[in-house]
Design an enzyme around this catalytic site. Structure first.
Site, PDB file in Angstrom:
ATOM      1  N   ARG A  46      20.447  33.421  64.713  1.00  0.00           N
ATOM      2  CA  ARG A  46      21.890  33.441  64.998  1.00  0.00           C
ATOM      3  C   ARG A  46      22.548  32.148  64.503  1.00  0.00           C
ATOM      4  NH1 ARG A  46      23.708  31.590  69.507  1.00  0.00           N
ATOM      5  NH2 ARG A  46      22.206  32.524  70.919  1.00  0.00           N
ATOM      6  N   TYR A  98      45.991  43.779  54.364  1.00  0.00           N
ATOM      7  CA  TYR A  98      45.048  44.782  54.856  1.00  0.00           C
ATOM      8  C   TYR A  98      45.428  45.145  56.289  1.00  0.00           C
ATOM      9  CZ  TYR A  98      40.824  46.924  56.624  1.00  0.00           C
ATOM     10  OH  TYR A  98      39.961  47.783  57.233  1.00  0.00           O
ATOM     11  N   ASP A 170      42.970  35.388  51.474  1.00  0.00           N
ATOM     12  CA  ASP A 170      42.017  36.499  51.377  1.00  0.00           C
ATOM     13  C   ASP A 170      41.882  36.811  49.890  1.00  0.00           C
ATOM     14  OD1 ASP A 170      40.782  38.980  51.221  1.00  0.00           O
ATOM     15  OD2 ASP A 170      41.678  39.729  53.075  1.00  0.00           O
ATOM     16  N   LYS A 195      33.174  44.424  49.613  1.00  0.00           N
ATOM     17  CA  LYS A 195      33.862  44.946  48.427  1.00  0.00           C
ATOM     18  C   LYS A 195      33.158  44.463  47.155  1.00  0.00           C
ATOM     19  CE  LYS A 195      36.557  46.195  51.777  1.00  0.00           C
ATOM     20  NZ  LYS A 195      36.362  47.483  52.441  1.00  0.00           N
TER      21      LYS A 195
HETATM   22  N1  PLP Z   1      40.505  42.052  53.494  1.00  0.00           N
HETATM   23  C1  PLP Z   1      40.791  43.007  52.601  1.00  0.00           C
HETATM   24  C2  PLP Z   1      41.743  42.690  51.480  1.00  0.00           C
HETATM   25  C3  PLP Z   1      40.244  44.286  52.721  1.00  0.00           C
HETATM   26  O1  PLP Z   1      40.568  45.224  51.820  1.00  0.00           O
HETATM   27  C4  PLP Z   1      39.358  44.555  53.799  1.00  0.00           C
HETATM   28  C5  PLP Z   1      38.787  45.893  54.001  1.00  0.00           C
HETATM   29  O2  PLP Z   1      39.153  46.862  53.368  1.00  0.00           O
HETATM   30  C6  PLP Z   1      39.076  43.524  54.711  1.00  0.00           C
HETATM   31  C7  PLP Z   1      39.653  42.293  54.522  1.00  0.00           C
HETATM   32  C8  PLP Z   1      38.150  43.756  55.875  1.00  0.00           C
HETATM   33  O3  PLP Z   1      36.823  43.715  55.467  1.00  0.00           O
HETATM   34  P1  PLP Z   1      35.607  44.493  56.205  1.00  0.00           P
HETATM   35  O4  PLP Z   1      35.894  45.958  56.059  1.00  0.00           O
HETATM   36  O5  PLP Z   1      34.405  44.012  55.475  1.00  0.00           O
HETATM   37  O6  PLP Z   1      35.616  44.084  57.633  1.00  0.00           O
END
Ligand code: PLP
Length: 378
Positions: A46, A98, A170, A195
């Site tokens: 962890r 998102y 992000d 992704k």
């Molecule tokens: N940020 C973006 C731009 C995303 O498209 C996504 C998910 O689609 C996330 C964050 C969240 O990621 P996760 O699905 O791995 O939790």
């Protein structure tokens, strides 16, 4: 070392005990105290694990950061970035981001005492006007999900710095292959490793990379180790295997996306294409400046409404109607129906994650789907 070389070697030396070229997987949850006598080794998974450390070191190197922390999902990473602020702090976030993050703000963090103001991040005056004395973070997501809006990272970082606030980005959609926000003045970069970094739609993960070893990053590390929302060693291994081919995949996906965007932009049944690679796109100029290429994510509005968009998404033969992005498969998704009321996505919008199939096949599938939907004219 160049980017492509670091994607394969950073954090991934040849294994000293066996000579293995591919990284060994370390499922062990506990490590001999003798091996950690100087406190520099591993102790309990962890708190730290060789596969997680390798992933953190590699992504930190690709983003040009000081240190990184990996999590079990992108959302766990974002949650940690917000938890490392104090209750009562103010955050400025983009209106188009998102939708899971918007839900997180509303359902969890407002109850926790975090104040969030959303603005159009492409409007720098609006960003500056949203700054308050208690603003501690400006969160950016560029290109944004699902409207593919492009934020001027350097300009927003500057607004944040002048306000004494952190700027976070992000970078999931652009990846460090195309855009390195820390070089543009950001303090923190976030990825959903689910992704492009993983790249094969078979693993969840998230990572935060910090520009400095700040007190804020120490908080992130403490939440990671004490809260325990960490990825498994195997998941870290899978993501890192994906990262090794990231530069090649992303560039090929950009080529495919450019061809698909041009076809859609020209198609009589398509109302509008959202893709910064098109010279007519409002984000084109900034994207050309701050990204090496224009990415492989695009959205488009079909003529008509939800009915026509759904019919197209469900009527393709090669491209599945499915959520997520950044993998080898091209995926299409009707966003308004998954995002709910606060969605910025029009009813006739479809989001496309352009994959690694031959572009002729992707284009042929979209063309036959569009023809089928509008058979008889509409
Ligand atoms: N940020 C973006 C731009 C995303 O498209 C996504 C998910 O689609 C996330 C964050 C969240 O990621 P996760 O699905 O791995 O939790």
């Amino acid at each position: 070392m160049k980017f492509e070389t670091r994607a394969i070697h950073a954090g991934q030396p040849v294994d000293e005990t066996t000579g293995a070229i591919a990284q060994p997987i370390h499922p062990s949850t506990t490590f001999s105290r003798a091996a950690n006598a100087d406190g520099e080794g591993f102790f309990y998974t962890r708190c730290g694990n060789p596969n997680r450390r390798a992933l953190e070191q590699c992504v930190t190197s690709l983003e040009g950061g000081k240190d990184g922390a990996a999590f079990g999902s992108g959302m766990a990473a974002i949650m940690t970035a917000l938890q490392a602020l104090d209750p009562g702090d103010h955050v400025i976030a983009p209106d188009d981001l998102y939708f899971g993050v918007r839900n997180l703000h509303r359902e969890l963090f407002t109850r926790w005492g975090l104040a969030v103001t959303t603005v159009d991040m492409t409007d720098l005056d609006a960003v500056a006007a949203a700054v308050r004395p208690d603003t501690k973070m400006i969160w950016t997501e560029t290109p944004s999900n699902p409207l593919v809006k492009v934020t001027d990272i350097a300009a927003v970082s500057d607004i944040a710095a002048r306000a004494g606030a952190l700027c976070a980005c992000d970078n999931t959609w652009a990846t460090p292959v195309l855009q390195r926000p820390l070089e543009l003045g950001c303090d923190l970069v976030m990825h959903s490793c689910t992704k492009y970094l993983g790249g094969h739609s078979d693993v969840l993960g998230g990572v935060l990379v910090s520009a400095t070893d700040s007190e804020y990053f120490q908080r992130i590390r403490a939440i990671q180790e004490e809260g325990g929302a960490v990825p498994s060693p195997f998941d870290c291994w899978l993501i890192l295997r994906g990262v090794q081919t990231l530069p090649l995949r992303v560039r090929a996906q950009c080529d495919n996306a450019a061809a698909v965007a041009a076809m859609l932009d020209d198609h009589p049944r398509v109302e509008r294409v959202f893709y910064p690679g098109l010279p007519s796109d409002p984000g084109h100029g900034i994207a050309a400046r701050q990204m090496d290429r224009f990415g492989a994510m695009l959205s488009f509005c079909v003529k008509g409404g939800e009915h026509e968009a759904m019919a197209l998404a469900n009527g393709l033969t090669l491209i599945p109607h499915a959520t997520s992005l950044g993998g080898t498969h091209t995926l299409i998704e009707h966003r308004a129906s998954v995002e709910g009321e606060a969605s910025m996505a029009p009813d006739n919008l479809l989001r496309l994650s352009v994959g690694l199939e031959h572009p002729d096949d992707i284009i042929a599938d979209l063309r036959q789907g569009l023809e089928r939907v509008y058979q008889g004219g509409s």
